[in-house]
Design an enzyme around this catalytic site. Structure first.
Site, PDB file in Angstrom:
ATOM      1  N   TYR A  67      18.303  42.896  28.610  1.00 26.85           N
ATOM      2  CA  TYR A  67      18.168  41.490  28.967  1.00 26.85           C
ATOM      3  C   TYR A  67      17.401  41.308  30.278  1.00 26.85           C
ATOM      4  O   TYR A  67      17.632  41.991  31.269  1.00 26.85           O
ATOM      5  CB  TYR A  67      19.541  40.820  29.125  1.00 26.85           C
ATOM      6  CG  TYR A  67      19.411  39.391  29.589  1.00 26.85           C
ATOM      7  CD1 TYR A  67      18.941  38.408  28.722  1.00 26.85           C
ATOM      8  CD2 TYR A  67      19.685  39.021  30.910  1.00 26.85           C
ATOM      9  CE1 TYR A  67      18.780  37.104  29.136  1.00 26.85           C
ATOM     10  CE2 TYR A  67      19.526  37.705  31.340  1.00 26.85           C
ATOM     11  CZ  TYR A  67      19.068  36.755  30.446  1.00 26.85           C
ATOM     12  OH  TYR A  67      18.884  35.475  30.859  1.00 26.85           O
TER      13      TYR A  67
ATOM     14  N   HIS B 251      10.305  26.669  33.871  1.00 26.32           N
ATOM     15  CA  HIS B 251      11.474  26.328  34.665  1.00 26.32           C
ATOM     16  C   HIS B 251      11.140  25.441  35.875  1.00 26.32           C
ATOM     17  O   HIS B 251      12.041  25.037  36.612  1.00 26.32           O
ATOM     18  CB  HIS B 251      12.178  27.598  35.148  1.00 26.32           C
ATOM     19  CG  HIS B 251      12.999  28.270  34.079  1.00 26.32           C
ATOM     20  ND1 HIS B 251      12.506  28.552  32.825  1.00 26.32           N
ATOM     21  CD2 HIS B 251      14.278  28.721  34.077  1.00 26.32           C
ATOM     22  CE1 HIS B 251      13.434  29.147  32.100  1.00 26.32           C
ATOM     23  NE2 HIS B 251      14.533  29.254  32.836  1.00 26.32           N
TER      24      HIS B 251
ATOM     25  N   ASN C 159      16.740  33.728  39.776  1.00 24.36           N
ATOM     26  CA  ASN C 159      18.116  33.832  39.285  1.00 24.36           C
ATOM     27  C   ASN C 159      19.052  34.173  40.438  1.00 24.36           C
ATOM     28  O   ASN C 159      19.328  35.334  40.710  1.00 24.36           O
ATOM     29  CB  ASN C 159      18.166  34.907  38.194  1.00 24.36           C
ATOM     30  CG  ASN C 159      19.388  34.803  37.307  1.00 24.36           C
ATOM     31  OD1 ASN C 159      19.910  35.795  36.865  1.00 24.36           O
ATOM     32  ND2 ASN C 159      19.847  33.599  37.035  1.00 24.36           N
TER      33      ASN C 159
ATOM     34  N   TYR D 115      46.873   6.725  66.982  1.00 23.85           N
ATOM     35  CA  TYR D 115      46.678   8.063  66.405  1.00 23.85           C
ATOM     36  C   TYR D 115      45.277   8.616  66.643  1.00 23.85           C
ATOM     37  O   TYR D 115      45.088   9.820  66.797  1.00 23.85           O
ATOM     38  CB  TYR D 115      46.939   8.034  64.901  1.00 23.85           C
ATOM     39  CG  TYR D 115      48.376   7.794  64.501  1.00 23.85           C
ATOM     40  CD1 TYR D 115      49.401   7.747  65.440  1.00 23.85           C
ATOM     41  CD2 TYR D 115      48.710   7.619  63.157  1.00 23.85           C
ATOM     42  CE1 TYR D 115      50.713   7.520  65.066  1.00 23.85           C
ATOM     43  CE2 TYR D 115      50.019   7.395  62.767  1.00 23.85           C
ATOM     44  CZ  TYR D 115      51.014   7.353  63.725  1.00 23.85           C
ATOM     45  OH  TYR D 115      52.318   7.132  63.350  1.00 23.85           O
TER      46      TYR D 115
ATOM     47  N   ARG E 280      45.819   9.929  70.090  1.00 26.26           N
ATOM     48  CA  ARG E 280      46.968  10.811  70.269  1.00 26.26           C
ATOM     49  C   ARG E 280      46.899  12.044  69.364  1.00 26.26           C
ATOM     50  O   ARG E 280      47.326  13.138  69.747  1.00 26.26           O
ATOM     51  CB  ARG E 280      48.250  10.020  69.966  1.00 26.26           C
ATOM     52  CG  ARG E 280      49.495  10.712  70.465  1.00 26.26           C
ATOM     53  CD  ARG E 280      50.792  10.121  69.921  1.00 26.26           C
ATOM     54  NE  ARG E 280      50.758   8.717  69.592  1.00 26.26           N
ATOM     55  CZ  ARG E 280      51.659   8.129  68.797  1.00 26.26           C
ATOM     56  NH1 ARG E 280      52.645   8.852  68.278  1.00 26.26           N
ATOM     57  NH2 ARG E 280      51.581   6.845  68.535  1.00 26.26           N
TER      58      ARG E 280
ATOM     59  N   PHE F 218      25.228  34.953  39.840  1.00 28.44           N
ATOM     60  CA  PHE F 218      24.403  33.776  40.128  1.00 28.44           C
ATOM     61  C   PHE F 218      25.225  32.486  40.181  1.00 28.44           C
ATOM     62  O   PHE F 218      24.734  31.444  40.587  1.00 28.44           O
ATOM     63  CB  PHE F 218      23.335  33.604  39.045  1.00 28.44           C
ATOM     64  CG  PHE F 218      23.887  33.720  37.645  1.00 28.44           C
ATOM     65  CD1 PHE F 218      24.720  32.748  37.117  1.00 28.44           C
ATOM     66  CD2 PHE F 218      23.589  34.827  36.860  1.00 28.44           C
ATOM     67  CE1 PHE F 218      25.244  32.851  35.840  1.00 28.44           C
ATOM     68  CE2 PHE F 218      24.116  34.946  35.583  1.00 28.44           C
ATOM     69  CZ  PHE F 218      24.934  33.959  35.066  1.00 28.44           C
TER      70      PHE F 218
ATOM     71  N   GLU G  65      25.401  28.429  28.738  1.00 31.14           N
ATOM     72  CA  GLU G  65      25.762  28.213  30.138  1.00 31.14           C
ATOM     73  C   GLU G  65      26.722  27.025  30.167  1.00 31.14           C
ATOM     74  O   GLU G  65      26.362  25.901  30.510  1.00 31.14           O
ATOM     75  CB  GLU G  65      24.495  27.981  30.961  1.00 31.14           C
ATOM     76  CG  GLU G  65      23.598  29.211  30.927  1.00 31.14           C
ATOM     77  CD  GLU G  65      22.154  28.950  31.313  1.00 31.14           C
ATOM     78  OE1 GLU G  65      21.847  27.823  31.739  1.00 31.14           O
ATOM     79  OE2 GLU G  65      21.336  29.872  31.172  1.00 31.14           O
TER      80      GLU G  65
END
Length: 513
Positions: free
Chosen positions: A58, A88, A200, A284, A287, A333, A418
């Site tokens: 792969y 991409h 990646n 507050y 304080r 990744f 994915e």
């Protein structure tokens, strides 16, 4: 030539990232360590052996994502990687800043030097050349879901490396192949696994996180300084900061904030000018500063721990273990850890903004502060800092929706391959918005509390606070009548961003926690 940062995949720091991200070309030089070069070359040689064997592995000789079962012929492997980068490049929106993009490039180069990626050394070296010659790829902010890495934004950087993208040089956009030739180099010719290794990983979200943490470390100190100044301006009591109280609830952040406040108020003339004023307890927002600021510091401590690991992590896929003679597919990744840490830090910074706005309101209100309404000597004719407070309120409100965590969302992609993603880049972009809002809120608080203290003259605050006021007054005069206040706010914001205010205080009392 200034500082040299040698990357080896193991020793990069947040300070290194900040320096490179903001450097001019003569300030910092980035280079590869000799040992890293050896690891890169060995890993690359291993990739070529896989190609020669022809067995499907792969990312090297297969398709990507849901197309992983498609075996690619040896003659098409270079085109496979080029196609990957082109397809991409789908980012949208305005580009990341120069600072963020340089941080991304440094982190990506550092990851690839570890020797587990199988990428060509030429690709890494050109990435470093971009940093050293101030060539900044145009990288759109939107388009990453934070799993399988930050694919779209990193692809725009990879596209610049192969000479097909756009870059900015000397403030002007140009084609990347022209910029590459101008520095005497050639575009990268992608070989097996090169494209996938370049895109990646978690470099984009890690860059956003690292830069935010570096800046936040200074802002949490400035928040303590702002609170101390405001306490002085409204003549509050410091009894709630007594260390004996905080030792009974010893959260590290709370203790650190309490120590800071006491150091800041040492030798204050204002503090000791009203022992019998009748104020037993402050609201507050005054304080409980150590408790609130301390909790915010804890979000920073956690985020720093997470990002400290990520900076030198190997985050691409598959990973090559040369000594073990293995290529293993995994999920480094995935940005879940970073996304959650950045969401958490955003909540902490938003709370600093929230309590700052409340302190500003106390200075506006003459019933509480015993100061002129809206801190103007002649109210009515003058509105004073009324609307500066409104701006602080607007920023504080905006942070509330920005703090909805991005990391709880997930949109499955790639035909459900994915099927769980981190939304890490979204978390990082929101974090920077909150960080910017906090900076602006603190600038408003400093505009108000320096005015409040000046209205108490001839009383004087502590040496540290007086030094801060004197420095602010170089660019922001005391307010006598209404003027254009955004200019004052911008001037103080600049003093915060270039670290002048913190430096002035720490020169007097030493480094704060």
């Amino acid at each position: 030539m200034g500082k040299e940062i040698i990357i080896d995949g193991h020793s990069l720091t947040m300070e290194d990232i900040f320096l490179v991200a903001n450097a001019k070309t003569t300030d910092v030089k980035v280079s590869l360590s000799p040992i890293a070069k050896e690891s890169i070359l060995k890993s690359r040689e291993y990739v070529h052996k896989i190609v020669e064997k022809g067995e499907p592995v792969y990312g090297i000789n297969t398709g990507f994502g849901a197309l992983a079962t498609k075996h690619i012929a040896k003659k098409d492997l270079s085109q496979l990687q080029v196609n990957l980068i082109r397809s991409h490049c789908t980012g949208v929106g305005k580009p990341f800043s120069r600072e963020v993009t340089r941080a991304i490039m440094l982190l990506r180069a550092n990851c690839l030097t570890s020797g587990y990626s199988g990428v060509s050394i030429e690709a890494i070296e050109l990435l470093i050349d971009f940093l050293n010659h101030d060539i900044t790829p145009v990288v759109p902010e939107k388009g990453s879901v934070g799993a399988s890495g930050d694919l779209a934004p990193l692809s725009h950087i990879a596209l610049a490396l192969i000479g097909e993208g756009e870059v900015v040089v000397d403030g002007k956009a140009q084609k990347s192949d022209f910029a590459i030739h101008q520095i005497g180099k050639k575009p990268v010719i992608l070989g097996p696994k090169d494209g996938l290794a370049l895109i990646n990983g978690t470099a984009v979200m890690a860059a956003l996180g690292a830069l935010a943490i570096y800046k936040s470390e200074r802002l949490v100190k400035l928040a303590d300084i702002a609170a101390a100044c405001t306490l002085e301006g409204v003549r509050g009591t410091a009894s709630a900061y007594d260390y004996k109280i905080h030792s009974l609830k010893p959260h590290p952040g709370q203790l650190a904030s309490a120590i800071n406040l006491n150091k800041l108020l040492e030798e204050s003339g204002i503090l000791h000018s009203h022992p019998d004023c009748g104020k037993v307890q402050d609201p507050y927002s005054l304080r409980c500063v150590p408790q609130v600021h301390g909790a915010c510091r804890q979000t920073l401590a956690h985020s720093k721990e997470v990002l400290g690991i990520e900076l030198n992590a190997v985050t691409d896929n598959p990973l090559i273990f040369v000594n073990e003679d293995e290529v293993i597919s995994g999920g480094n990744f995935h940005g879940e850890a970073i996304a959650m840490a950045m969401d958490y830090l955003a909540i902490g910074l938003a709370e600093l903004c929230n309590i700052s706005e409340r302190r500003v309101e106390k200075m506006m209100n003459p019933t509480f502060s015993d100061l002129p309404a809206f801190l103007t000597p002649n109210s009515g004719l003058n509105s004073g800092l009324m609307i500066a407070h409104v701006t602080a309120a607007a920023l504080t409100s905006e942070n509330k929706y920005l703090c909805h965590p991005a990391s709880v969302d997930s949109v499955p992609t790639s035909t459900d391959k994915e099927d769980h993603v981190s939304m890490g880049v979204t978390a990082g972009r929101k974090l920077h918005e909150v960080l910017d809002n906090l900076t602006k809120c603190l600038s408003i608080e400093f505009l108000c509390n320096t005015q409040a203290i000046d209205l108490l003259r001839p009383l004087k605050s502590s040496p540290a606070i007086e030094a801060l006021i004197a420095h602010v007054r170089k660019t922001v005069p005391m307010i006598e009548d209404d003027r254009i206040f955004y200019k004052d706010m911008n001037n103080i914001e600049a003093l915060i961003n270039n670290n002048e205010l913190l430096s002035v205080v720490e020169k007097v009392i030493g480094e704060l926690n």
